[in-house]
Design an enzyme around this catalytic site. Structure first.
Site, PDB file in Angstrom:
ATOM      1  N   ASN A  32       0.879  -1.168   0.000  1.00  0.00           N
ATOM      2  CA  ASN A  32       0.000   0.000   0.000  1.00  0.00           C
ATOM      3  C   ASN A  32       0.919   1.223   0.000  1.00  0.00           C
ATOM      4  O   ASN A  32       1.494   1.577   1.029  1.00  0.00           O
ATOM      5  CB  ASN A  32      -0.872  -0.051   1.261  1.00  0.00           C
ATOM      6  CG  ASN A  32      -1.862   1.099   1.323  1.00  0.00           C
ATOM      7  OD1 ASN A  32      -1.820   2.023   0.506  1.00  0.00           O
ATOM      8  ND2 ASN A  32      -2.737   1.052   2.314  1.00  0.00           N
ATOM      9  N   ARG A 117      -2.606  -2.076  -3.489  1.00  0.00           N
ATOM     10  CA  ARG A 117      -3.799  -1.258  -3.321  1.00  0.00           C
ATOM     11  C   ARG A 117      -3.704  -0.094  -4.300  1.00  0.00           C
ATOM     12  O   ARG A 117      -2.717   0.647  -4.289  1.00  0.00           O
ATOM     13  CB  ARG A 117      -3.869  -0.725  -1.897  1.00  0.00           C
ATOM     14  CG  ARG A 117      -5.012   0.226  -1.736  1.00  0.00           C
ATOM     15  CD  ARG A 117      -5.056   0.829  -0.359  1.00  0.00           C
ATOM     16  NE  ARG A 117      -6.214   1.707  -0.272  1.00  0.00           N
ATOM     17  CZ  ARG A 117      -6.232   2.841   0.402  1.00  0.00           C
ATOM     18  NH1 ARG A 117      -5.167   3.229   1.070  1.00  0.00           N
ATOM     19  NH2 ARG A 117      -7.310   3.581   0.430  1.00  0.00           N
ATOM     20  N   HIS A 206     -12.751   2.981  -0.327  1.00  0.00           N
ATOM     21  CA  HIS A 206     -12.766   1.965   0.745  1.00  0.00           C
ATOM     22  C   HIS A 206     -13.464   0.679   0.286  1.00  0.00           C
ATOM     23  O   HIS A 206     -13.946  -0.101   1.102  1.00  0.00           O
ATOM     24  CB  HIS A 206     -13.531   2.444   2.005  1.00  0.00           C
ATOM     25  CG  HIS A 206     -12.881   3.540   2.782  1.00  0.00           C
ATOM     26  ND1 HIS A 206     -13.629   4.508   3.427  1.00  0.00           N
ATOM     27  CD2 HIS A 206     -11.594   3.820   3.035  1.00  0.00           C
ATOM     28  CE1 HIS A 206     -12.815   5.347   4.044  1.00  0.00           C
ATOM     29  NE2 HIS A 206     -11.561   4.943   3.824  1.00  0.00           N
ATOM     30  N   MET A 309     -11.014   9.986  18.158  1.00  0.00           N
ATOM     31  CA  MET A 309     -12.268   9.836  18.890  1.00  0.00           C
ATOM     32  C   MET A 309     -12.036   9.597  20.384  1.00  0.00           C
ATOM     33  O   MET A 309     -12.846  10.009  21.219  1.00  0.00           O
ATOM     34  CB  MET A 309     -13.075   8.690  18.262  1.00  0.00           C
ATOM     35  CG  MET A 309     -14.511   8.633  18.676  1.00  0.00           C
ATOM     36  SD  MET A 309     -15.440  10.187  18.526  1.00  0.00           S
ATOM     37  CE  MET A 309     -15.896  10.210  16.791  1.00  0.00           C
ATOM     38  N   GLY A 358     -15.227   2.627  14.268  1.00  0.00           N
ATOM     39  CA  GLY A 358     -16.346   1.677  14.245  1.00  0.00           C
ATOM     40  C   GLY A 358     -16.090   0.453  15.107  1.00  0.00           C
ATOM     41  O   GLY A 358     -16.996  -0.059  15.768  1.00  0.00           O
ATOM     42  N   GLU A 410      -8.223  -5.134   5.124  1.00  0.00           N
ATOM     43  CA  GLU A 410      -8.051  -4.819   3.708  1.00  0.00           C
ATOM     44  C   GLU A 410      -6.875  -5.583   3.101  1.00  0.00           C
ATOM     45  O   GLU A 410      -6.921  -5.983   1.943  1.00  0.00           O
ATOM     46  CB  GLU A 410      -7.870  -3.305   3.537  1.00  0.00           C
ATOM     47  CG  GLU A 410      -9.178  -2.566   3.757  1.00  0.00           C
ATOM     48  CD  GLU A 410      -9.007  -1.102   4.079  1.00  0.00           C
ATOM     49  OE1 GLU A 410      -8.550  -0.808   5.205  1.00  0.00           O
ATOM     50  OE2 GLU A 410      -9.329  -0.262   3.237  1.00  0.00           O
TER      51      GLU A 410
HETATM   52  P1  ADP Z   1      -7.223   5.064   8.853  1.00  0.00           P
HETATM   53  O1  ADP Z   1      -8.347   5.702   8.112  1.00  0.00           O
HETATM   54  O2  ADP Z   1      -6.052   5.969   9.075  1.00  0.00           O
HETATM   55  O3  ADP Z   1      -6.868   3.668   8.399  1.00  0.00           O
HETATM   56  P2  ADP Z   1      -8.166   3.736  11.279  1.00  0.00           P
HETATM   57  O4  ADP Z   1      -9.210   2.849  10.724  1.00  0.00           O
HETATM   58  O5  ADP Z   1      -6.934   3.135  11.822  1.00  0.00           O
HETATM   59  O6  ADP Z   1      -7.830   4.925  10.295  1.00  0.00           O
HETATM   60  O7  ADP Z   1      -8.851   4.612  12.431  1.00  0.00           O
HETATM   61  C1  ADP Z   1      -8.134   5.577  13.130  1.00  0.00           C
HETATM   62  C2  ADP Z   1      -9.067   6.270  14.109  1.00  0.00           C
HETATM   63  O8  ADP Z   1      -9.712   5.303  14.941  1.00  0.00           O
HETATM   64  C3  ADP Z   1      -8.368   7.191  15.088  1.00  0.00           C
HETATM   65  O9  ADP Z   1      -8.206   8.483  14.544  1.00  0.00           O
HETATM   66  C4  ADP Z   1      -9.325   7.209  16.273  1.00  0.00           C
HETATM   67  O10 ADP Z   1     -10.273   8.250  16.089  1.00  0.00           O
HETATM   68  C5  ADP Z   1     -10.053   5.894  16.169  1.00  0.00           C
HETATM   69  N1  ADP Z   1      -9.728   4.961  17.238  1.00  0.00           N
HETATM   70  C6  ADP Z   1      -8.709   4.078  17.286  1.00  0.00           C
HETATM   71  N2  ADP Z   1      -8.721   3.395  18.455  1.00  0.00           N
HETATM   72  C7  ADP Z   1      -9.786   3.845  19.150  1.00  0.00           C
HETATM   73  C8  ADP Z   1     -10.342   3.535  20.428  1.00  0.00           C
HETATM   74  N3  ADP Z   1      -9.826   2.620  21.230  1.00  0.00           N
HETATM   75  N4  ADP Z   1     -11.451   4.213  20.816  1.00  0.00           N
HETATM   76  C9  ADP Z   1     -11.991   5.154  20.004  1.00  0.00           C
HETATM   77  N5  ADP Z   1     -11.518   5.490  18.803  1.00  0.00           N
HETATM   78  C10 ADP Z   1     -10.427   4.839  18.379  1.00  0.00           C
END
Ligand code: ADP
Length: 432
Positions: A32, A117, A206, A309, A358, A410
């Site tokens: 990637n 990717r 995505h 978050m 999520g 992914e």
């Molecule tokens: P990317 O789009 O960079 O691949 P990710 O899917 O790794 O992103 O998601 C990153 C985001 O997930 C972080 O910015 C944060 O907001 C959220 N995140 C990660 N761990 C937690 C957690 N334990 N609780 C709440 N939010 C989280």
């Protein structure tokens, strides 16, 4: 198709014609490539296990960093190297050396393919594709609609081709899963000639994650993907929703670019397009400045200064009003898309949450589903609070629609699709 290395010692099943390299070439390297980064994973498609993974960051700077983690046989010690890595070619060479040190060299006959990717495949690429000169040219032609991503992806592919010209290089497109969207969902209501001349339409992104998660959700429900309608909410730093009917995407929230749709870490998601000309006419901003504003200084960061978050929830707990506003705007948009895709699908079997937010942020799942009982949607507080890496259902047993948390993967999906394409063994064996 490109020639593959042939196996040293065939040991195919009896009564079966041994394929060109069926017995041993079961590994796929997934790459990637970003503009200044290279993420990689080496997987063995016999069982989908990961042999190694890592990341090269700050390529082209003095302080490049390579973090490599061997994973075979229970895993090894993570290795970190710092020092200038001039370009992607040097980065991939450094990765190859790390892998070779673990006995996983890229010259191995066990490597079946390199899966890449690629963010934008336009309308042309609706499936993974073995790269040749013509495919490279088409990915290049899509640069105007994906100026941040496709050039970096191309660099990655060209670098890997130079390293292993004999190996199939497979492009797996973020847009591919969404090419099944009907025109009604994919068309913007703007002048058709102008739109077509500039390839302006909704492509969605995505897609690899939406494909994987919708299928895994069906599996979690114990049903065939063809039977199940799912709303997938991919909530990472970038975020998108999709409506998947019987395994096919029928709508998704990102559009011409990944800017449209949900509120994201730094992107605004949906705004009135007139915001752009208003700022250009009245705030003296250039098109590039508005681009930066909407892509980098908006979303959660624009609303409250933070895009993580966890930090936003911590601030809300301390009574921070801006963090609370950011959360509320984020949830309101999410709820609107759940409602919209419910209507698009007509019948919904599951709402699946995935990616960083999520998968981890229980309060986001709770707030997004709250008040939707009339739609058969509810979250069980106890189930929702459980932390796990496994796919799971967090709705109560009585709920008509399942609410699921389904970790995305992914890299595994790219490896599966690449392997299925180059392997004579077919997708069933790959998905085992
Ligand atoms: P990317 O789009 O960079 O691949 P990710 O899917 O790794 O992103 O998601 C990153 C985001 O997930 C972080 O910015 C944060 O907001 C959220 N995140 C990660 N761990 C937690 C957690 N334990 N609780 C709440 N939010 C989280």
């Amino acid at each position: 198709m490109t020639a593959h290395p042939s196996p040293a010692a065939p040991h195919g099943e009896p009564g079966r014609t041994p394929a060109a390299r069926e017995p041993r070439a079961t590994r796929v390297l997934v790459l990637n490539s970003g503009s200044s980064s290279l993420k990689y994973q080496l997987l063995d498609m016999q069982d989908g296990s990961r042999l190694a993974l890592g990341l090269v960051e700050r390529i082209g700077e003095e302080t490049s960093r390579l973090v490599h983690t061997p994973l075979q046989g229970g895993g090894g010690v993570r290795r970190e190297t710092e020092g200038a890595i001039a370009d992607h070619q040097a980065a991939l060479k450094a990765v190859a050396e790390e892998l070779a040190a673990d006995g996983l060299g890229l010259d191995s006959p066990e490597l079946a393919a390199i899966g890449h990717r690629v963010v934008h495949g336009g309308l042309r690429f609706s499936a993974p594709t073995v790269v040749d000169d013509e495919v490279l040219a088409e990915i290049e032609r899509l640069v105007p609609v994906a100026p941040l991503h496709n050039p970096a992806n191309l660099t990655g592919i060209r670098t890997a081709m130079a390293l292993r010209p004999d190996l199939p290089q497979v492009a797996v497109f973020d847009t591919a899963f969404h090419t099944t969207m009907p025109e009604a969902a994919a068309r913007y209501a703007i002048d058709v000639e102008t739109a077509d001349a500039h390839r302006i339409r909704r492509y969605g992104f995505h897609g690899t994650s939406h494909a994987y998660v919708s299928r895994e959700t069906a599996r979690l429900l114990g049903r065939a993907p063809e039977e199940v309608n799912v709303i997938v909410l991919h909530l990472g730093n970038g975020a998108s929703a999709s409506a998947v009917a019987g395994g096919r995407c029928v709508d998704t929230s990102m559009g011409l670019t990944p800017l449209e749709g949900l509120v994201m870490g730094t992107r605004s998601g949906d705004v009135d397009p007139a915001v752009t000309f208003h700022l250009m006419r009245n705030a003296g901003m250039s098109a590039d400045e508005v681009d930066v504003l909407l892509n980098k200084r908006s979303g959660l960061v624009g609303l409250c200064g933070d895009n993580d978050m966890r930090e936003i929830r911590r601030r809300i707990d301390e009574g921070d009003a801006r963090a609370a506003l950011a959360f509320d705007v984020y949830i309101h948009r999410l709820k609107k898309y759940i409602g919209a895709y419910y209507a698009v699908l007509g019948r919904v079997d599951a709402v699946a949450f995935t990616a960083g937010v999520g998968e981890n942020a229980a309060p986001v799942r709770e707030a997004a589903i709250a008040g939707l009982e009339e739609l058969g949607l509810a979250v069980d507080a106890g189930r929702n609070a459980v932390r796990s890496d496994e796919a799971r259902i967090v709705s109560p047993d009585y709920a008509r629609v399942a609410v699921a948390v389904v970790p995305t993967d992914e890299e595994l999906e790219i490896a599966r699709q690449s392997y299925a394409l180059v392997s004579e063994t077919g997708p069933e064996r790959v998905n085992a």
